[in-house]
Design an enzyme around this catalytic site. Structure first.
Site, PDB file in Angstrom:
ATOM      1  N   ARG A  89      -6.170   3.659  32.448  1.00  0.00           N
ATOM      2  CA  ARG A  89      -6.398   4.567  31.399  1.00  0.00           C
ATOM      3  C   ARG A  89      -6.390   6.155  31.753  1.00  0.00           C
ATOM      4  NH1 ARG A  89      -8.008   1.780  26.816  1.00  0.00           N
ATOM      5  NH2 ARG A  89      -9.059  -0.145  27.519  1.00  0.00           N
ATOM      6  N   ASN A 105      -4.985   8.300  43.089  1.00  0.00           N
ATOM      7  CA  ASN A 105      -4.498   7.226  42.190  1.00  0.00           C
ATOM      8  C   ASN A 105      -3.238   6.959  43.029  1.00  0.00           C
ATOM      9  OD1 ASN A 105      -3.915   5.223  40.089  1.00  0.00           O
ATOM     10  ND2 ASN A 105      -2.077   6.796  39.434  1.00  0.00           N
ATOM     11  N   HIS A 107       0.541   4.993  42.412  1.00  0.00           N
ATOM     12  CA  HIS A 107       1.441   4.742  41.674  1.00  0.00           C
ATOM     13  C   HIS A 107       2.666   4.074  42.245  1.00  0.00           C
ATOM     14  CE1 HIS A 107       3.141   4.924  37.640  1.00  0.00           C
ATOM     15  NE2 HIS A 107       4.417   5.160  38.257  1.00  0.00           N
TER      16      HIS A 107
HETATM   17  C1  GAR Z   1      -0.434  -1.537  41.241  1.00  0.00           C
HETATM   18  O1  GAR Z   1       0.926  -1.664  41.589  1.00  0.00           O
HETATM   19  C2  GAR Z   1      -0.533   0.116  41.192  1.00  0.00           C
HETATM   20  O2  GAR Z   1       0.420   0.981  41.864  1.00  0.00           O
HETATM   21  C3  GAR Z   1      -0.159  -0.029  39.575  1.00  0.00           C
HETATM   22  O3  GAR Z   1      -0.827  -1.271  38.972  1.00  0.00           O
HETATM   23  C4  GAR Z   1      -0.850  -2.338  40.144  1.00  0.00           C
HETATM   24  C5  GAR Z   1      -2.354  -2.688  40.214  1.00  0.00           C
HETATM   25  O4  GAR Z   1      -2.540  -3.968  41.009  1.00  0.00           O
HETATM   26  N1  GAR Z   1      -0.629   1.091  38.976  1.00  0.00           N
HETATM   27  C6  GAR Z   1      -0.182   1.567  37.860  1.00  0.00           C
HETATM   28  O5  GAR Z   1       0.816   1.397  37.494  1.00  0.00           O
HETATM   29  C7  GAR Z   1      -0.705   2.917  37.413  1.00  0.00           C
HETATM   30  N2  GAR Z   1      -0.026   3.586  36.491  1.00  0.00           N
HETATM   31  P1  GAR Z   1      -3.668  -4.446  41.617  1.00  0.00           P
HETATM   32  O6  GAR Z   1      -4.450  -4.532  40.484  1.00  0.00           O
HETATM   33  O7  GAR Z   1      -3.486  -5.776  42.052  1.00  0.00           O
HETATM   34  O8  GAR Z   1      -4.078  -3.304  42.682  1.00  0.00           O
END
Ligand code: GAR
Length: 187
Positions: A89, A105, A107
């Protein structure tokens, strides 16, 4: 000892990696996990880890309404810092300005390349040799806040997306918990 809240939307593997580091070093407290999706696996992880969790839905209401609930939790739990870990979000500028410099955060791409929800797929589809992760402060744009740390690797073009994904997650688990802990030291 600073107080952290981790936000998730799904699997929660980064949340778990942060929780394990905080628990083993005992310098800070991971107070709670906040998630916007009712059936997310991160709730199971929170239960196993013995960490309190909150479900704060966004569906069917405005961001401001959801953020009011989030602020209430952050205030009542006396949270110093928020770490987003797969939280899908975007906060309003009003919310971000109230917690300026206190939300970070992870990324799964080398920002400013491939912001948004598909960082791994877009990195994989690119012709870039160097892929990686970015840890950054959160502003009210989509993955546009100031960069804290980037880590990368040189890809082998014969690798399938599953391998690339594994390498990206490995970097996340190695560097995000450490970075979060260091930032908590400063509060
Ligand atoms: C992670 O790879 C994180 O970097 C990405 O979602 C995944 C969550 O994995 N975040 C994004 O893409 C944010 N824009 P997880 O729930 O197993 O930690």
């Amino acid at each position: 000892m600073s107080r952290l809240a981790v936000f998730t939307s799904g699997n929660g593997s980064n949340f778990q990696a942060i929780a394990e580091r905080i628990a083993s070093n005992r310098k800070h407290t991971l107070v709670c996990m906040i998630c916007d999706r009712k059936n997310a696996f991160s709730f199971t992880r929170a239960e196993r880890l013995g960490i309190k969790s909150y479900y704060i839905p966004y569906a069917g209401r405005t961001r401001e309404e959801a953020e009011k609930d989030i602020s209430d939790v952050l205030e009542s739990e006396k949270i110093d810092m928020v770490s987003l870990a797969g939280f899908m979000r975007i906060f309003t500028c009003g919310f971000v300005s109230r917690y300026s410099g206190r939300i970070v955060n992870i990324h799964p791409a080398l920002l400013p390349k491939y912001p948004g929800a598909h960082g791994i797929a877009e990195s994989f589809a690119s012709k870039d040799r160097e892929l990686g992760i970015t840890i950054h402060y959160v502003d009210c744009g989509v993955d546009t806040g100031a960069v804290i740390l980037q880590k990368s690797f040189i890809r082998d073009f014969s690798e399938p997306i599953e391998e690339i994904e594994k390498k990206i997650h490995k970097l996340e688990y190695s560097f995000y918990p450490e970075a979060v802990e260091k930032l908590l030291d400063a509060f």
